[in-house]
Design a protein around this motif. Structure first.
Motif, PDB file in Angstrom:
ATOM      1  N   ALA A  44       0.831  -1.202   0.000  1.00 38.96           N
ATOM      2  CA  ALA A  44       0.000   0.000   0.000  1.00 38.96           C
ATOM      3  C   ALA A  44       0.865   1.250   0.000  1.00 38.96           C
ATOM      4  CB  ALA A  44      -0.942  -0.006   1.202  1.00 38.96           C
ATOM      5  N   ALA A  45       1.904   1.250   0.832  1.00 39.29           N
ATOM      6  CA  ALA A  45       2.789   2.417   0.902  1.00 39.29           C
ATOM      7  C   ALA A  45       3.612   2.575  -0.369  1.00 39.29           C
ATOM      8  CB  ALA A  45       3.710   2.297   2.115  1.00 39.29           C
ATOM      9  N   ASN A  52       2.695   9.198  -6.055  1.00 40.38           N
ATOM     10  CA  ASN A  52       3.139  10.565  -5.783  1.00 40.38           C
ATOM     11  C   ASN A  52       3.764  11.185  -7.038  1.00 40.38           C
ATOM     12  OD1 ASN A  52       5.209  12.667  -4.849  1.00 40.38           O
ATOM     13  ND2 ASN A  52       4.123  12.249  -2.939  1.00 40.38           N
ATOM     14  N   ILE A  53       4.509  10.375  -7.799  1.00 40.07           N
ATOM     15  CA  ILE A  53       5.105  10.853  -9.062  1.00 40.07           C
ATOM     16  C   ILE A  53       4.009  11.206 -10.058  1.00 40.07           C
ATOM     17  CG2 ILE A  53       6.615  10.232 -10.985  1.00 40.07           C
ATOM     18  CD1 ILE A  53       8.130  10.552  -8.408  1.00 40.07           C
ATOM     19  N   CYS A  54       2.968  10.357 -10.122  1.00 41.69           N
ATOM     20  CA  CYS A  54       1.845  10.642 -11.018  1.00 41.69           C
ATOM     21  C   CYS A  54       1.161  11.948 -10.632  1.00 41.69           C
ATOM     22  CB  CYS A  54       0.829   9.498 -10.969  1.00 41.69           C
ATOM     23  SG  CYS A  54       1.483   7.883 -11.456  1.00 41.69           S
ATOM     24  N   ALA A  55       1.000  12.176  -9.323  1.00 42.16           N
ATOM     25  CA  ALA A  55       0.353  13.398  -8.847  1.00 42.16           C
ATOM     26  C   ALA A  55       1.155  14.641  -9.249  1.00 42.16           C
ATOM     27  CB  ALA A  55       0.192  13.342  -7.323  1.00 42.16           C
ATOM     28  N   LYS A 218      12.607   5.236  -5.814  1.00 41.86           N
ATOM     29  CA  LYS A 218      13.274   6.081  -4.824  1.00 41.86           C
ATOM     30  C   LYS A 218      12.313   6.559  -3.748  1.00 41.86           C
ATOM     31  CE  LYS A 218      17.254   7.961  -7.347  1.00 41.86           C
ATOM     32  NZ  LYS A 218      17.859   9.179  -7.953  1.00 41.86           N
ATOM     33  N   ILE A 219      11.044   6.691  -4.115  1.00 36.86           N
ATOM     34  CA  ILE A 219      10.028   7.093  -3.142  1.00 36.86           C
ATOM     35  C   ILE A 219       9.329   5.876  -2.544  1.00 36.86           C
ATOM     36  CG2 ILE A 219       7.856   8.337  -2.812  1.00 36.86           C
ATOM     37  CD1 ILE A 219       8.701  10.274  -4.957  1.00 36.86           C
ATOM     38  N   SER A 220       8.955   4.926  -3.394  1.00 39.01           N
ATOM     39  CA  SER A 220       8.072   3.843  -2.949  1.00 39.01           C
ATOM     40  C   SER A 220       8.770   2.827  -2.043  1.00 39.01           C
ATOM     41  CB  SER A 220       7.461   3.135  -4.159  1.00 39.01           C
ATOM     42  OG  SER A 220       8.450   2.554  -4.962  1.00 39.01           O
ATOM     43  N   ILE A 221      10.037   2.482  -2.328  1.00 35.86           N
ATOM     44  CA  ILE A 221      10.702   1.461  -1.510  1.00 35.86           C
ATOM     45  C   ILE A 221      10.942   1.942  -0.077  1.00 35.86           C
ATOM     46  CG2 ILE A 221      12.865   0.182  -1.200  1.00 35.86           C
ATOM     47  CD1 ILE A 221      12.859  -0.432  -4.138  1.00 35.86           C
TER      48      ILE A 221
END
Length: 299
Positions: A44-45, A52-55, A218-221
């Protein structure tokens, strides 16, 4: 928040449904589901962090890049879920022995339940990526409705398999697997509607783009690992209990209830990433800071 509660509820329903089978079944389902909740929280995270990149692309008026990033997010989390699924299946016995001990009835039931539910990991990852994209498009109601429908379907299947056919722990796991497959397929079909801000035109065109995938990971992991640490700490408790020869079913039932305690703050945290991502995409950095503070207070 309700979506996260409903997602966690699926495994808890399995625990409740097997109470008539015996204490070993309760321990097996609840303890094995502790591992599942850990993976669900991580996926989920990861999905929300990638969204967040899509946003950011959406708020900077780059819809084409946003949709391309969504494809890479789906590709990434699905691939990672497959990489996780294989060792969980192959090494589930030593993994369960390390955490939960080797009491035979509990171990046998845990092995059966975990094997079947682990097969749902790619579908959990796919569902979370698609749900995060709908939240990014400011449609958080749809994933919640699908999660609710998945729970209702899981309860009906459990009644049929466990009570009507008296088939036990493995069939409780089978109902969970089926409900997760169906919810993932439904939300994927809905994501192919081009009228939305974020959509995918074809599942056959999911080819990797290293640069975009690197940005997402870089954000999701780190976000996924951080989100999983709370649940990871809870896995130490059964290990301590087996050393102290304390009853695992007690911890299993309490752990099931405790899993809901943090879902509200997790839900706000997932929403915060989308909100802040939109602010950053619009270069409204002060607004991003203000939302971070206010949402943290709310959580």
């Amino acid at each position: 928040m309700f979506e996260q509660v409903l997602t966690a509820l699926i495994g808890s329903v399995d625990t409740i449904m097997v109470t008539n089978i015996g204490l070993a079944a309760i321990s097996a389902v609840s303890l094995a589901d502790s591992l599942n909740i850990l993976i669900i929280n991580i996926f989920a995270a990861m999905a929300t962090g990638g969204a967040n990149i899509c946003a950011q692309y959406l708020e900077s008026n780059q819809k084409g890049k946003a949709n391309q990033a969504l494809k890479q997010l789906i590709f990434s989390v699905t691939l990672i879920s497959l990489i996780i699924t294989i060792p969980f299946i192959l090494f589930r016995r030593p993994l369960l022995s390390l955490i939960f001990g080797s009491e035979k009835n509990v171990m046998d039931n845990s092995l059966n339940y975990l094997f079947i539910t682990v097969l749902s990991y790619p579908f959990i990852a796919l569902y979370n990526a698609d749900a995060a994209s709908f939240r990014t498009s400011q449609n958080s109601r749809l994933p919640m409705v699908i999660a609710l429908g998945s729970n209702i379907l899981n309860i009906l299947e459990n009644f049929f398999f466990v009570f009507t056919l008296s088939l036990g722990v493995a069939q409780a796991a089978l109902s969970t697997l089926l409900s997760r497959i169906i919810s993932a397929l439904i939300i994927l079909i809905l994501l192919k509607q081009p009228k939305q801000n974020l959509y995918i035109d074809s599942c056959l065109s999911l080819w990797p783009e290293i640069e975009t995938i690197t940005k997402i990971l870089k954000i999701s992991i780190p976000t996924g690992i951080e989100n999983g640490m709370v649940q990871f700490r809870k896995l130490v408790i059964p290990l301590y209990l087996q050393w102290e020869q304390q009853p695992l079913p007690v911890q299993a039932m309490v752990s099931m209830l405790e899993s809901f305690a943090c879902q509200a703050s997790i839900g706000i945290g997932l929403g915060m990433m989308t909100v802040v991502g939109k602010c950053v995409g619009a270069k409204e950095y002060e607004q991003a800071r203000q939302y971070t503070i206010s949402l943290t207070k709310l959580a």
